[in-house]
Design a protein around this motif. Structure first.
Motif, PDB file in Angstrom:
ATOM      1  N   UNK A   1       0.821  -1.213   0.000  1.00 47.57           N
ATOM      2  CA  UNK A   1       0.000   0.000   0.000  1.00 47.57           C
ATOM      3  C   UNK A   1       0.857   1.266   0.000  1.00 47.57           C
ATOM      4  N   UNK A   2       2.026   1.214   0.617  1.00 48.01           N
ATOM      5  CA  UNK A   2       2.867   2.405   0.725  1.00 48.01           C
ATOM      6  C   UNK A   2       3.550   2.755  -0.594  1.00 48.01           C
ATOM      7  N   UNK A   3       3.690   1.787  -1.503  1.00 46.05           N
ATOM      8  CA  UNK A   3       4.471   2.007  -2.722  1.00 46.05           C
ATOM      9  C   UNK A   3       3.672   1.906  -4.006  1.00 46.05           C
TER      10      UNK A   3
ATOM     11  N   UNK B   1      -3.239  -8.056   3.041  1.00 48.33           N
ATOM     12  CA  UNK B   1      -4.076  -7.773   4.208  1.00 48.33           C
ATOM     13  C   UNK B   1      -4.238  -6.272   4.418  1.00 48.33           C
ATOM     14  N   UNK B   2      -3.724  -5.476   3.467  1.00 46.97           N
ATOM     15  CA  UNK B   2      -3.890  -4.024   3.533  1.00 46.97           C
ATOM     16  C   UNK B   2      -4.729  -3.585   2.335  1.00 46.97           C
ATOM     17  N   UNK B   3      -4.724  -2.297   2.006  1.00 46.21           N
ATOM     18  CA  UNK B   3      -5.562  -1.805   0.912  1.00 46.21           C
ATOM     19  C   UNK B   3      -4.769  -1.581  -0.375  1.00 46.21           C
TER      20      UNK B   3
ATOM     21  N   UNK C   1      -4.274   0.657  -5.813  1.00 46.42           N
ATOM     22  CA  UNK C   1      -3.827   0.409  -7.184  1.00 46.42           C
ATOM     23  C   UNK C   1      -4.937   0.737  -8.176  1.00 46.42           C
ATOM     24  N   UNK C   2      -6.157   0.338  -7.855  1.00 45.05           N
ATOM     25  CA  UNK C   2      -7.284   0.611  -8.735  1.00 45.05           C
ATOM     26  C   UNK C   2      -7.565   2.101  -8.821  1.00 45.05           C
ATOM     27  N   UNK C   3      -7.502   2.800  -7.686  1.00 45.40           N
ATOM     28  CA  UNK C   3      -7.709   4.248  -7.681  1.00 45.40           C
ATOM     29  C   UNK C   3      -6.637   4.970  -8.494  1.00 45.40           C
ATOM     30  N   UNK C   4      -5.424   4.388  -8.538  1.00 47.39           N
ATOM     31  CA  UNK C   4      -4.325   5.012  -9.282  1.00 47.39           C
ATOM     32  C   UNK C   4      -4.447   4.780 -10.785  1.00 47.39           C
ATOM     33  N   UNK C   5      -5.347   3.873 -11.191  1.00 47.00           N
ATOM     34  CA  UNK C   5      -5.578   3.666 -12.619  1.00 47.00           C
ATOM     35  C   UNK C   5      -5.187   2.311 -13.156  1.00 47.00           C
ATOM     36  N   UNK C   6      -4.815   1.371 -12.277  1.00 46.30           N
ATOM     37  CA  UNK C   6      -4.420   0.037 -12.725  1.00 46.30           C
ATOM     38  C   UNK C   6      -5.599  -0.921 -12.730  1.00 46.30           C
ATOM     39  N   UNK C   7      -5.493  -1.947 -13.544  1.00 48.90           N
ATOM     40  CA  UNK C   7      -6.416  -3.084 -13.461  1.00 48.90           C
ATOM     41  C   UNK C   7      -5.910  -3.985 -12.334  1.00 48.90           C
ATOM     42  N   UNK C   8      -6.802  -4.521 -11.526  1.00 45.77           N
ATOM     43  CA  UNK C   8      -6.393  -5.275 -10.346  1.00 45.77           C
ATOM     44  C   UNK C   8      -6.928  -6.707 -10.393  1.00 45.77           C
ATOM     45  N   UNK C   9      -6.034  -7.651 -10.166  1.00 47.53           N
ATOM     46  CA  UNK C   9      -6.403  -9.051  -9.969  1.00 47.53           C
ATOM     47  C   UNK C   9      -6.077  -9.402  -8.518  1.00 47.53           C
TER      48      UNK C   9
END
Length: 408
Positions: free
Chosen positions: A63-65, A93-95, A100-108
């Motif tokens: 989440x930090x990076x 276990x974090x967000x 990642x999704x908010x930043x514009x990536x597709x997430x699996x």
């Protein structure tokens, strides 16, 4: 009588040190020399069809990076390529996934408490992404920033015909401390000089785990099933044995965060180096049989596995130099000269500055600290050892590394 026994023992130790370091010294000499003599570039005209590229980012509790990594990728040049960024939130276990999704990536999202680690995460990604939709895949770690030309350079080499590619992989937080400056020089040697030397010799340059790429048809032919603590090295050996060559893309870079303090300092390098010893034990005999059967393409990967961690290599050379036997001492001195040539090549072709020369002054203390990590290295060489995520600098609180306290 005791003095005679001690002298005999010392001679035996010196001879063993020479035997242990000789393959590595030959490897360093050949690759360092080859890296210093540029190979003429060929002009290649890529096809005009749109090249479809998927950038895959395996992430476990990042989440930090993850936001800065995704932003770096989305901000990179694309040329005429159709590019999509996919983050694999692996057992998080974090967000990480939300950020990642908010930043514009597709997430699996992947959850598997038994099969844990980067190799499993990549296999999951490659299985769940429709490879027929993409011509190439680039793999970048979640704590990484990429050069602006990373996508067009790495994917461009694949479009020009490379089966697989590896970009330069250097230190992002270079100025954070003395240890990161030493690590920066070490990575220039390991991640620039050696693959560049192999590239100039027409050999497969290796996969460094971050900033590499594969053609989709390469991945379909050689599935990514590697799951050890050095899954990148394991997969590269699979590629070589299948007849594929990894090309070095020297004109672009990925920058990864290196641990400065805490457990991350100890776990990262011992995991890498211990994993290499494991690959030597498990794959070395197979590579040797291939060489003996006339498959000389296996020779360099075998010799590369025989190259010990540089701190241990230098220590054994010091033992050889201290012995009374003239020939052993001479070979030890020659080996030490080759190490200096290797570091000089890192300074010349790795883009180092004059400050890196001064950093070499504290290298002996770093080597002493590295020798204390040999037990951890041996533990990581065991077949049953599992992947452990390296703690990031923001998570670390303490350190036992004497070179980590320096500041720019």
């Amino acid at each position: 009588m005791i003095a005679h026994v001690l002298l005999g023992t010392w001679k035996i130790l010196g001879a063993l040190a020479v035997c242990a370091t000789l393959p590595g010294s030959v490897e360093l000499l050949v690759l360092s020399t080859a890296a210093l003599f540029p190979k003429r570039k060929k002009t290649i005209h890529p096809p005009t069809a749109v090249w479809r590229v998927a950038v895959v980012v395996p992430a476990h509790n990042e989440a930090a990076n993850i936001v800065s990594c995704v932003q770096s990728l989305l901000g990179a040049e694309r040329g005429d390529m159709a590019v999509s960024v996919h983050v694999i939130a692996d057992n998080c276990t974090d967000d990480t996934a939300r950020r990642a999704e908010d930043a514009g990536a597709n997430v699996l999202i992947r959850t598997n408490e038994v099969e844990r680690g980067k190799g499993y995460a990549l296999h999951f990604a490659f299985t769940n992404l429709d490879l027929l939709r993409y011509d190439a895949l680039l793999i970048v770690d979640a704590d990484t920033a990429v050069a602006s030309n990373f996508i067009v350079a790495a994917a461009g080499s694949l479009r020009e015909g490379a089966d697989a590619v590896q970009a330069r992989y250097l230190v992002h937080n270079l100025e954070e401390g003395t240890r990161t400056r030493i690590m920066g020089l070490s990575l220039r040697a390991f991640n620039v000089v050696r693959p560049l030397g192999r590239e100039h010799l027409g050999l497969s340059v290796g996969i460094l785990g971050n900033g590499f790429g594969l053609r989709s048809n390469t991945l379909r032919t050689v599935p990514y099933l590697a799951s050890s603590v050095v899954e990148d090295l394991e997969y590269h050996l699979e590629l070589v044995q299948a007849g594929y060559r990894v090309k070095f893309v020297n004109d672009t870079t990925v920058f990864g965060e290196m641990p400065v303090r805490g457990e991350g300092v100890k776990t990262q390098r011992s995991r890498w180096e211990g994993g290499r010893l494991r690959m030597l034990r498990e794959r070395g005999p197979q590579l040797l049989r291939g060489v003996l059967n006339g498959k000389l393409i296996f020779l360099e990967p075998l010799v590369e596995l025989l190259l010990l961690p540089l701190a241990l290599h230098v220590t054994l050379l010091a033992i050889a130099i201290s012995t009374p036997q003239t020939i052993v001492r001479g070979i030890g001195l020659a080996g030490f000269g080759i190490v200096l040539l290797h570091l000089a090549a890192a300074l010349v072709v790795g883009g180092s500055s004059w400050r890196d020369v001064g950093t070499l002054a504290i290298a002996p203390f770093y080597i002493l600290w590295k020798l204390t990590q040999i037990p951890a290295l041996l533990r990581n060489a065991r077949s049953g050892n599992t992947w452990v995520r390296t703690k990031r600098n923001a998570e670390a609180q303490t350190t036992e590394d004497p070179t980590a306290t320096g500041r720019s």
